[in-house]
Design an enzyme around this catalytic site. Structure first.
Site, PDB file in Angstrom:
ATOM      1  N   SER A   1       0.593   6.673   4.150  1.00 54.34           N
ATOM      2  CA  SER A   1      -0.236   7.585   3.345  1.00 54.34           C
ATOM      3  C   SER A   1      -1.454   6.837   2.837  1.00 54.34           C
ATOM      4  O   SER A   1      -1.592   5.631   3.046  1.00 54.34           O
ATOM      5  CB  SER A   1       0.562   8.155   2.162  1.00 54.34           C
TER       6      SER A   1
ATOM      7  N   ILE B   1      -4.757   4.972   1.667  1.00 55.56           N
ATOM      8  CA  ILE B   1      -5.787   4.105   2.246  1.00 55.56           C
ATOM      9  C   ILE B   1      -5.345   3.558   3.607  1.00 55.56           C
ATOM     10  O   ILE B   1      -6.147   3.440   4.533  1.00 55.56           O
ATOM     11  CB  ILE B   1      -6.135   2.970   1.256  1.00 55.56           C
TER      12      ILE B   1
ATOM     13  N   SER C   1      -8.303  -4.478  -5.191  1.00 58.92           N
ATOM     14  CA  SER C   1      -8.741  -3.346  -6.006  1.00 58.92           C
ATOM     15  C   SER C   1      -9.930  -3.834  -6.819  1.00 58.92           C
ATOM     16  O   SER C   1     -10.133  -5.045  -6.947  1.00 58.92           O
ATOM     17  CB  SER C   1      -7.595  -2.949  -6.934  1.00 58.92           C
TER      18      SER C   1
ATOM     19  N   TYR D   1      -0.590  -5.095 -12.987  1.00 60.88           N
ATOM     20  CA  TYR D   1      -1.290  -4.732 -11.756  1.00 60.88           C
ATOM     21  C   TYR D   1      -2.564  -5.564 -11.608  1.00 60.88           C
ATOM     22  O   TYR D   1      -2.837  -6.141 -10.553  1.00 60.88           O
ATOM     23  CB  TYR D   1      -1.621  -3.240 -11.770  1.00 60.88           C
TER      24      TYR D   1
ATOM     25  N   LYS E   1      -3.426  -8.242  -8.618  1.00 62.94           N
ATOM     26  CA  LYS E   1      -4.578  -8.178  -7.720  1.00 62.94           C
ATOM     27  C   LYS E   1      -5.471  -9.410  -7.894  1.00 62.94           C
ATOM     28  O   LYS E   1      -6.038  -9.906  -6.919  1.00 62.94           O
ATOM     29  CB  LYS E   1      -5.370  -6.877  -7.933  1.00 62.94           C
TER      30      LYS E   1
HETATM   31  N1  LIG Z   1      -5.708   4.814  -4.634  1.00 58.62           N
HETATM   32  C1  LIG Z   1      -6.436   4.047  -5.377  1.00 58.62           C
HETATM   33  O1  LIG Z   1      -7.108   4.546  -6.269  1.00 58.62           O
HETATM   34  C2  LIG Z   1      -6.453   2.543  -5.168  1.00 58.62           C
HETATM   35  C3  LIG Z   1      -7.441   1.814  -5.818  1.00 58.62           C
HETATM   36  C4  LIG Z   1      -7.475   0.452  -5.647  1.00 58.62           C
HETATM   37  C5  LIG Z   1      -6.564  -0.177  -4.824  1.00 58.62           C
HETATM   38  N2  LIG Z   1      -5.603   0.557  -4.176  1.00 58.62           N
HETATM   39  C6  LIG Z   1      -4.654  -0.180  -3.313  1.00 58.62           C
HETATM   40  O2  LIG Z   1      -4.498   0.503  -2.102  1.00 58.62           O
HETATM   41  C7  LIG Z   1      -3.263   0.157  -1.517  1.00 58.62           C
HETATM   42  C8  LIG Z   1      -2.653   1.414  -0.907  1.00 58.62           C
HETATM   43  O3  LIG Z   1      -2.423   2.362  -1.905  1.00 58.62           O
HETATM   44  P1  LIG Z   1      -2.795   3.905  -1.784  1.00 58.62           P
HETATM   45  O4  LIG Z   1      -3.778   4.203  -2.827  1.00 58.62           O
HETATM   46  O5  LIG Z   1      -3.118   4.255  -0.401  1.00 58.62           O
HETATM   47  O6  LIG Z   1      -1.424   4.575  -2.282  1.00 58.62           O
HETATM   48  P2  LIG Z   1      -0.251   5.340  -1.522  1.00 58.62           P
HETATM   49  O7  LIG Z   1      -0.771   6.569  -0.858  1.00 58.62           O
HETATM   50  O8  LIG Z   1       0.824   5.462  -2.534  1.00 58.62           O
HETATM   51  O9  LIG Z   1       0.153   4.313  -0.392  1.00 58.62           O
HETATM   52  C9  LIG Z   1       0.957   3.200  -0.651  1.00 58.62           C
HETATM   53  C10 LIG Z   1       1.545   2.764   0.652  1.00 58.62           C
HETATM   54  O10 LIG Z   1       2.349   1.607   0.407  1.00 58.62           O
HETATM   55  C11 LIG Z   1       3.609   1.811   0.988  1.00 58.62           C
HETATM   56  N3  LIG Z   1       4.646   1.104   0.231  1.00 58.62           N
HETATM   57  C12 LIG Z   1       4.923   1.191  -1.083  1.00 58.62           C
HETATM   58  N4  LIG Z   1       5.982   0.426  -1.382  1.00 58.62           N
HETATM   59  C13 LIG Z   1       6.395  -0.139  -0.212  1.00 58.62           C
HETATM   60  C14 LIG Z   1       7.451  -1.009   0.158  1.00 58.62           C
HETATM   61  N5  LIG Z   1       8.331  -1.467  -0.744  1.00 58.62           N
HETATM   62  N6  LIG Z   1       7.568  -1.379   1.451  1.00 58.62           N
HETATM   63  C15 LIG Z   1       6.699  -0.924   2.372  1.00 58.62           C
HETATM   64  N7  LIG Z   1       5.687  -0.109   2.083  1.00 58.62           N
HETATM   65  C16 LIG Z   1       5.536   0.289   0.814  1.00 58.62           C
HETATM   66  C17 LIG Z   1       3.823   3.310   0.966  1.00 58.62           C
HETATM   67  O11 LIG Z   1       4.693   3.690   2.019  1.00 58.62           O
HETATM   68  P3  LIG Z   1       6.237   4.123   1.858  1.00 58.62           P
HETATM   69  O12 LIG Z   1       6.393   4.773   0.530  1.00 58.62           O
HETATM   70  O13 LIG Z   1       6.441   5.043   3.027  1.00 58.62           O
HETATM   71  O14 LIG Z   1       6.982   2.830   2.007  1.00 58.62           O
HETATM   72  C18 LIG Z   1       2.425   3.819   1.271  1.00 58.62           C
HETATM   73  O15 LIG Z   1       2.205   3.849   2.660  1.00 58.62           O
HETATM   74  C19 LIG Z   1      -2.451  -0.516  -2.600  1.00 58.62           C
HETATM   75  O16 LIG Z   1      -2.351  -1.897  -2.342  1.00 58.62           O
HETATM   76  C20 LIG Z   1      -3.263  -0.293  -3.854  1.00 58.62           C
HETATM   77  O17 LIG Z   1      -3.130  -1.357  -4.755  1.00 58.62           O
HETATM   78  C21 LIG Z   1      -5.531   1.904  -4.339  1.00 58.62           C
END
Ligand SMILES: NC(=O)c1ccc[n+]([C@@H]2O[C@H](COP(=O)([O-])OP(=O)(O)OC[C@H]3O[C@@H](n4cnc5c(N)ncnc54)[C@H](OP(=O)(O)O)[C@@H]3O)[C@@H](O)[C@H]2O)c1
Ligand SMILES: *[C@@H]1O[C@H](CO)[C@@H](O)[C@H](O)[C@H]1NC(C)=O
Ligand SMILES: *[C@@H]1O[C@H](CO)[C@@H](O)[C@H](O)[C@H]1NC(C)=O
Length: 332
Positions: free
Chosen positions: A55, A57, A187, A200, A204
Site C-alpha cells: 500500500s 508509498i 521522512s 518516530y 528516522k
Molecule cells: N504517509 C506519509 O505521510 C509518510 C510521510 C513520511 C514518511 N512516510 C514513510 O513511508 C513509508 C511507507 O509508509 P506509507 O505512508 O506508505 O504507509 P502504509 O500505506 O501504511 O504502508 C506501510 C507499508 O509497510 C508495510 N509494513 C508495515 N509493517 C510491516 C512489517 N512488520 N513487515 C513488513 N511490512 C510491513 C505495510 O504492509 P503490510 O501491512 O502488508 O505488512 C505497508 O505496505 C514508511 O517508512 C513511512 O515512515 C510516510
C-alpha cells in the site's frame, strides 16, 4: 560598481531560489532532475526490491516503476494486497511486464531471521537484484514524556533495526557483484524535529545516521545510497501509527480533504530519485518544502517563526487537523 553587480546578483539569486522553493512539491535538486535528469525508463529491465509494497508509498513507487518496465519484488505481510498491487503493476506496464517479472514475497520485516531467505529468493528468481528500496515502516502520534519505553523499542525494531539488517544483506550481495543501490524511505521527520512523534522522529533521524555513514564508507565502491524524505502523503499511515501506549494504534484516517501528496505523485518522485541516484530528496506540498529549507539552513528564523505561529500550526500542516484531535483520539 563590481560590488553592486555582485550584490544585485546575490539578491536576484536569493529571490529566484525562494520563489522556486515555494512552487515545487519537492526539493530543488529533485525538481531539477525531474525536468533535466534521467527518466524513470532508464531503469527498464532492472530489478527493484520494494518492502512495504502492499500500500501507500511502496505501491505508488511500484506503479511508477512498472509503467516503465522495471521488474519488481513486492514484499509485505498482506498477501491479498500484494496480489492487488501486482495486478495494477501488470496493467499499468501495458505489456512491458509479464507475471514472471513481478515477484511477490509475503515477508514480515520483524522476522529478522527470514531476511536472508527472502533476499536469496529474489536473487534466484531474477538472477539479480539492482536496487533495494526499504520502505516498510510505521509512524506515531504521542506526547513525548508519556511514551512507554517499549514503544521506542518497537518503533526502532521496525523502522531501524529490521531495515539495517536487510540492508546489510543487500550490501554484502552488492559487494560481491561490484555495484548496487540501496534506498530508504525516511521522512521530513528525519530532517526536522517534528512534534508529537518522539520515537518516530528518533527512528528516522537514526536512519539518516546509518545510511549517511554507509554512503561515506563505500565512497569509490559503486554503492549508491538514497534517503527519501516525504512529508504528508495519502496512505494508511496515519491510522496505522503507534501511539504512546503498547498495543494501541492511532486509528484516525487521513480525510480526502487533507492537504497531502497523492501516493502516485510521491511514488513518481521516489522513482525519479532512484533513476538519478540522488543522495537525499524531500517531497511535500507547500509550505512544507520552504519550511524544511528554513529549518535546516536558517534555524533561528525557523525557531522564531514557530514561536509566533505556534506548535498547533505545525501539527495542522502535517495532519490537516488540530492537536485537539489527537488528545481526543487518545481518550478512546
Ligand atoms: N504517509 C506519509 O505521510 C509518510 C510521510 C513520511 C514518511 N512516510 C514513510 O513511508 C513509508 C511507507 O509508509 P506509507 O505512508 O506508505 O504507509 P502504509 O500505506 O501504511 O504502508 C506501510 C507499508 O509497510 C508495510 N509494513 C508495515 N509493517 C510491516 C512489517 N512488520 N513487515 C513488513 N511490512 C510491513 C505495510 O504492509 P503490510 O501491512 O502488508 O505488512 C505497508 O505496505 C514508511 O517508512 C513511512 O515512515 C510516510
Ligand atoms: C540479520 O539478523 C539475523 C537474525 O539476528 C542474523 O542471523 C543475520 O546474520 C543478520 N544479517 C546480517 C547481514 O547481519
Ligand atoms: C564499478 O562498476 C563498474 C561498472 O559496473 C565497473 O567497471 C568497475 O570495476 C566497478 N568498480 C569497483 C570499484 O567495483
Amino acid at each position: 560598481m563590481l560590488f553592486t553587480i555582485i550584490g544585485v546578483g546575490v539578491f536576484a539569486y536569493g529571490i529566484i531560489y525562494t520563489i522556486l522553493v515555494c512552487l515545487a512539491d519537492c526539493d530543488l535538486q529533485l525538481a531539477f532532475f525531474e525536468r533535466f535528469g534521467k527518466k524513470i525508463r532508464n531503469l527498464k529491465g532492472k530489478v527493484v526490491f520494494i518492502t512495504g509494497a502492499s500500500s501507500g508509498i511502496g505501491e505508488g513507487t511500484a506503479l511508477a516503476l512498472a509503467k516503465n518496465g522495471v521488474k519488481l519484488v513486492l514484499a509485505a505481510r498482506r498477501l491479498a494486497e500484494l496480489e492487488r498491487v501486482k495486478q495494477k503493476c501488470l496493467e499499468i506496464s501495458n505489456g512491458l511486464l509479464t507475471s514472471e517479472d513481478v515477484l511477490i514475497l509475503q515477508m514480515d520485516m520483524l522476522d529478522i531471521k527470514s531476511h536472508q531467505k527472502y533476499f536469496d529468493l529474489a536473487v534466484q528468481h531474477f538472477g539479480n537484484v539492482d536496487i533495494l528500496f526499504n520502505n516498510a515502516g510505521r509512524s506515531q502520534r504521542a506526547t513525548w514524556e508519556n511514551i512507554e519505553l517499549d514503544i521506542h523499542k518497537q518503533l526502532f525494531e521496525l523502522n531501524v533495526f529490521s531495515v539495517v539488517n536487510l540492508t546489510s544483506i543487500a550490501v554484502r550481495y552488492f559487494n560481491s557483484k561490484g555495484s548496487g543501490h540501496v534506498a530508504v524511505t525516511s521522512s521530513l521527520a528525519g530532517v526536522v524535529g517534528v512534534p508529537f512523534s518522539g520515537s518516530y522522529t528518533g527512528s528516522k533521524h537514526a536512519i539518516h545516521g546509518f545510511f549517511n555513514s554507509l554512503r561515506t564508507e563505500k565512497t569509490g565502491k559503486n554503492l549508491t545510497v538514497s534517503i527519501i524524505c516525504p512529508g504528508p502523503v495519502f496512505t494508511n499511515f496515519l491510522s496505522e501509527s503507534f501511539t504512546e501506549t503498547v498495543g494501541k494504534k492511532y486509528g484516525i484516517s487521513a480525510k480526502p480533504t487533507d492537504r497531502r501528496l497523492t501516493m502516485e505523485r510521491c511514488g513518481e518522485l521516489c522513482a525519479i530519485t532512484l533513476a538519478n541516484q540522488l543522495d537525499e530528496s524531500w517531497m511535500a506540498l507547500f509550505p512544507l518544502i520552504p519550511f524544511t529549507y528554513t529549518a535546516v539552513y536558517f534555524p533561528l528564523i525557523f525557531k522564531t517563526t514557530l514561536k509566533i505561529v505556534g506548535v498547533n500550526t505545525l501539527f495542522k500542516l502535517r495532519d490537516s487537523s488540530d492537536i485537539q484531535l489527537m488528545t481526543e483520539a487518545k481518550k478512546n
